[in-house]
Write a protein that holds these residues in place. Structure first.
Motif, PDB file in Angstrom:
ATOM      1  N   TYR A  48      42.433  43.085  38.932  1.00 15.27           N
ATOM      2  CA  TYR A  48      42.660  42.833  37.433  1.00 15.27           C
ATOM      3  C   TYR A  48      42.008  41.680  36.739  1.00 15.27           C
ATOM      4  CZ  TYR A  48      45.880  46.595  38.822  1.00 15.27           C
ATOM      5  OH  TYR A  48      46.734  47.759  39.071  1.00 15.27           O
ATOM      6  N   GLU A  49      41.075  41.100  37.540  1.00 12.27           N
ATOM      7  CA  GLU A  49      40.570  39.862  37.164  1.00 12.27           C
ATOM      8  C   GLU A  49      39.923  40.139  36.046  1.00 12.27           C
ATOM      9  OE1 GLU A  49      37.814  36.180  38.804  1.00 12.27           O
ATOM     10  OE2 GLU A  49      38.374  37.670  40.388  1.00 12.27           O
ATOM     11  N   GLY A  50      39.711  39.249  35.153  1.00 12.86           N
ATOM     12  CA  GLY A  50      38.924  39.535  34.025  1.00 12.86           C
ATOM     13  C   GLY A  50      39.562  40.291  32.461  1.00 12.86           C
ATOM     14  N   GLY A  51      40.490  40.890  33.063  1.00 12.25           N
ATOM     15  CA  GLY A  51      41.432  41.649  32.144  1.00 12.25           C
ATOM     16  C   GLY A  51      42.223  41.013  31.535  1.00 12.25           C
ATOM     17  N   GLN A  73      51.434  46.809  26.726  1.00  8.63           N
ATOM     18  CA  GLN A  73      50.964  47.384  25.665  1.00  8.63           C
ATOM     19  C   GLN A  73      49.503  47.936  25.843  1.00  8.63           C
ATOM     20  OE1 GLN A  73      52.268  45.022  22.395  1.00  8.63           O
ATOM     21  NE2 GLN A  73      53.589  46.984  21.995  1.00  8.63           N
ATOM     22  N   THR A  74      48.862  46.991  27.082  1.00  7.89           N
ATOM     23  CA  THR A  74      47.581  47.601  27.362  1.00  7.89           C
ATOM     24  C   THR A  74      47.899  48.562  28.576  1.00  7.89           C
ATOM     25  OG1 THR A  74      46.831  45.312  26.654  1.00  7.89           O
ATOM     26  CG2 THR A  74      45.405  46.631  28.362  1.00  7.89           C
ATOM     27  N   LYS A  75      46.882  49.575  28.844  1.00 11.51           N
ATOM     28  CA  LYS A  75      47.119  50.572  29.459  1.00 11.51           C
ATOM     29  C   LYS A  75      46.564  49.873  31.159  1.00 11.51           C
ATOM     30  CE  LYS A  75      45.471  55.349  29.467  1.00 11.51           C
ATOM     31  NZ  LYS A  75      46.848  56.135  29.943  1.00 11.51           N
ATOM     32  N   VAL A  76      47.221  50.184  32.078  1.00 12.32           N
ATOM     33  CA  VAL A  76      46.769  49.500  33.423  1.00 12.32           C
ATOM     34  C   VAL A  76      47.105  50.557  34.347  1.00 12.32           C
ATOM     35  CG1 VAL A  76      49.232  48.461  33.473  1.00 12.32           C
ATOM     36  CG2 VAL A  76      47.146  47.659  34.738  1.00 12.32           C
ATOM     37  N   TYR A  77      46.279  50.875  35.142  1.00 17.81           N
ATOM     38  CA  TYR A  77      46.434  51.603  36.319  1.00 17.81           C
ATOM     39  C   TYR A  77      46.981  51.029  37.500  1.00 17.81           C
ATOM     40  CZ  TYR A  77      44.987  55.442  39.510  1.00 17.81           C
ATOM     41  OH  TYR A  77      44.865  56.283  40.419  1.00 17.81           O
ATOM     42  N   HIS A  78      48.378  50.979  37.514  1.00 22.87           N
ATOM     43  CA  HIS A  78      49.294  50.413  38.574  1.00 22.87           C
ATOM     44  C   HIS A  78      50.370  51.068  38.936  1.00 22.87           C
ATOM     45  CE1 HIS A  78      51.684  47.004  40.111  1.00 22.87           C
ATOM     46  NE2 HIS A  78      50.721  46.105  39.946  1.00 22.87           N
ATOM     47  N   PRO A  79      50.852  51.028  40.145  1.00 22.54           N
ATOM     48  CA  PRO A  79      51.761  51.966  40.852  1.00 22.54           C
ATOM     49  C   PRO A  79      53.170  51.385  40.054  1.00 22.54           C
ATOM     50  CG  PRO A  79      51.139  50.528  42.423  1.00 22.54           C
ATOM     51  CD  PRO A  79      50.241  50.386  41.612  1.00 22.54           C
ATOM     52  N   ASN A  80      53.391  50.304  39.746  1.00 21.74           N
ATOM     53  CA  ASN A  80      54.616  49.775  39.261  1.00 21.74           C
ATOM     54  C   ASN A  80      54.955  49.592  37.519  1.00 21.74           C
ATOM     55  OD1 ASN A  80      53.783  47.978  41.902  1.00 21.74           O
ATOM     56  ND2 ASN A  80      55.888  49.013  41.913  1.00 21.74           N
ATOM     57  N   ILE A  81      53.747  50.351  36.861  1.00 17.29           N
ATOM     58  CA  ILE A  81      53.618  50.189  35.381  1.00 17.29           C
ATOM     59  C   ILE A  81      53.509  51.577  35.092  1.00 17.29           C
ATOM     60  CG2 ILE A  81      52.617  49.403  33.519  1.00 17.29           C
ATOM     61  CD1 ILE A  81      51.678  46.824  35.415  1.00 17.29           C
ATOM     62  N   THR A  82      54.349  52.196  34.288  1.00 17.33           N
ATOM     63  CA  THR A  82      54.192  53.596  33.632  1.00 17.33           C
ATOM     64  C   THR A  82      52.997  53.898  33.053  1.00 17.33           C
ATOM     65  OG1 THR A  82      55.563  53.263  31.634  1.00 17.33           O
ATOM     66  CG2 THR A  82      56.717  54.145  33.662  1.00 17.33           C
ATOM     67  N   THR A 143      39.262  52.662  40.340  1.00 17.04           N
ATOM     68  CA  THR A 143      39.994  53.039  39.213  1.00 17.04           C
ATOM     69  C   THR A 143      40.501  52.100  38.340  1.00 17.04           C
ATOM     70  OG1 THR A 143      40.269  55.459  40.193  1.00 17.04           O
ATOM     71  CG2 THR A 143      41.599  54.851  38.153  1.00 17.04           C
ATOM     72  N   ALA A 144      41.447  51.229  38.862  1.00 21.20           N
ATOM     73  CA  ALA A 144      41.991  49.937  38.447  1.00 21.20           C
ATOM     74  C   ALA A 144      41.098  48.979  37.628  1.00 21.20           C
ATOM     75  CB  ALA A 144      42.924  49.291  39.223  1.00 21.20           C
ATOM     76  N   LYS A 145      39.811  48.761  38.445  1.00 17.97           N
ATOM     77  CA  LYS A 145      38.859  47.866  37.697  1.00 17.97           C
ATOM     78  C   LYS A 145      38.159  48.573  36.827  1.00 17.97           C
ATOM     79  CE  LYS A 145      37.724  45.196  41.868  1.00 17.97           C
ATOM     80  NZ  LYS A 145      36.700  45.094  42.950  1.00 17.97           N
ATOM     81  N   ASP A 146      38.093  49.972  36.728  1.00 19.76           N
ATOM     82  CA  ASP A 146      37.502  50.730  35.487  1.00 19.76           C
ATOM     83  C   ASP A 146      38.494  50.686  34.458  1.00 19.76           C
ATOM     84  OD1 ASP A 146      35.144  51.346  37.094  1.00 19.76           O
ATOM     85  OD2 ASP A 146      36.030  53.600  37.419  1.00 19.76           O
ATOM     86  N   TRP A 147      39.818  50.748  34.582  1.00 24.33           N
ATOM     87  CA  TRP A 147      40.588  50.822  33.515  1.00 24.33           C
ATOM     88  C   TRP A 147      40.442  49.387  32.868  1.00 24.33           C
ATOM     89  CZ3 TRP A 147      45.825  53.985  33.264  1.00 24.33           C
ATOM     90  CH2 TRP A 147      45.435  55.262  33.246  1.00 24.33           C
ATOM     91  N   THR A 148      40.809  48.247  33.870  1.00 21.84           N
ATOM     92  CA  THR A 148      40.374  46.912  33.318  1.00 21.84           C
ATOM     93  C   THR A 148      39.479  46.720  32.380  1.00 21.84           C
ATOM     94  OG1 THR A 148      42.058  46.212  35.250  1.00 21.84           O
ATOM     95  CG2 THR A 148      40.798  44.707  33.961  1.00 21.84           C
ATOM     96  N   LYS A 149      38.334  47.279  32.869  1.00 21.90           N
ATOM     97  CA  LYS A 149      37.185  47.079  31.731  1.00 21.90           C
ATOM     98  C   LYS A 149      37.340  47.738  30.593  1.00 21.90           C
ATOM     99  CE  LYS A 149      33.267  46.465  35.125  1.00 21.90           C
ATOM    100  NZ  LYS A 149      33.961  46.624  36.314  1.00 21.90           N
ATOM    101  N   LYS A 150      37.880  49.160  30.645  1.00 21.27           N
ATOM    102  CA  LYS A 150      38.106  50.035  29.619  1.00 21.27           C
ATOM    103  C   LYS A 150      38.885  49.284  28.557  1.00 21.27           C
ATOM    104  CE  LYS A 150      38.325  54.837  28.467  1.00 21.27           C
ATOM    105  NZ  LYS A 150      38.593  56.325  28.958  1.00 21.27           N
ATOM    106  N   TYR A 151      40.002  49.186  29.104  1.00 16.71           N
ATOM    107  CA  TYR A 151      41.372  48.821  28.462  1.00 16.71           C
ATOM    108  C   TYR A 151      41.692  47.362  28.164  1.00 16.71           C
ATOM    109  CZ  TYR A 151      42.060  53.629  29.065  1.00 16.71           C
ATOM    110  OH  TYR A 151      41.900  55.215  28.941  1.00 16.71           O
ATOM    111  N   ALA A 152      41.210  46.486  29.060  1.00 16.81           N
ATOM    112  CA  ALA A 152      41.746  45.120  28.876  1.00 16.81           C
ATOM    113  C   ALA A 152      40.724  44.046  28.981  1.00 16.81           C
ATOM    114  CB  ALA A 152      42.561  44.836  30.049  1.00 16.81           C
TER     115      ALA A 152
END
Length: 155
Positions: A48-51, A73-82, A143-152
């Protein structure tokens, strides 16, 4: 001013003057001590670095006897966050049966950031993401890195 408002004010001051690493804290509305906006940077060396993740901390009127609610409130691809608009977290200390009045908000924020450093797939709210984390780590990380770039990526 009630005792809980004094405590909340003191904790808010602590979180703004000496915030947890990678976090900035401010009130959503200056007239309401019960809603805080947190910007949490993705931890260095993590996927999630850079997000820059926006979170909302909502304190109940009977805090510290009831736990705060912390949502991404920022979308994040993570098993512990809905993976929905709520962005609810699975964080043990925030469960009503585990919360203790001596707990402090600064520690809640540190634990939330710790989840970004090290997801806990065994206590997941998103089971499909947890399965991917366990069985296809490369796919999960991509996927987590892609989402971080896209949303965060913006502040």
């Amino acid at each position: 001013m009630s005792n809980n408002q004094k405590r909340i004010g003191k904790e808010f001051q602590e979180c703004t003057q000496t915030p947890p690493k990678g976090c900035t804290v401010k009130l959503v509305d200056e007239s309401n001590l019960l809603k805080w906006e947190i910007i949490m940077d993705g931890p260095e060396g993590s996927i999630y670095e850079g997000g820059h993740f926006k979170l909302l901390l909502t304190l109940p009127n009977d805090y510290p006897f009831k736990p705060p609610v912390l949502n991404f409130q920022t979308k994040v691809y993570h098993p512990n966050i809905t993976n929905d608009e709520k962005g609810s977290m699975c964080l043990g200390m925030l469960r009503a049966d585990e919360w203790k009045p001596p707990n402090k908000i600064i520690n809640v924020l540190k634990m939330a950031r710790g989840l970004l450093e090290a997801p806990n797939p065994d206590d997941a709210v998103e089971t499909s993401i947890a399965e991917q984390y366990k069985n296809d780590r490369k796919g999960f990380e991509k996927t987590a890195k892609d989402w971080t770039k896209k949303y965060a990526s913006g502040k």
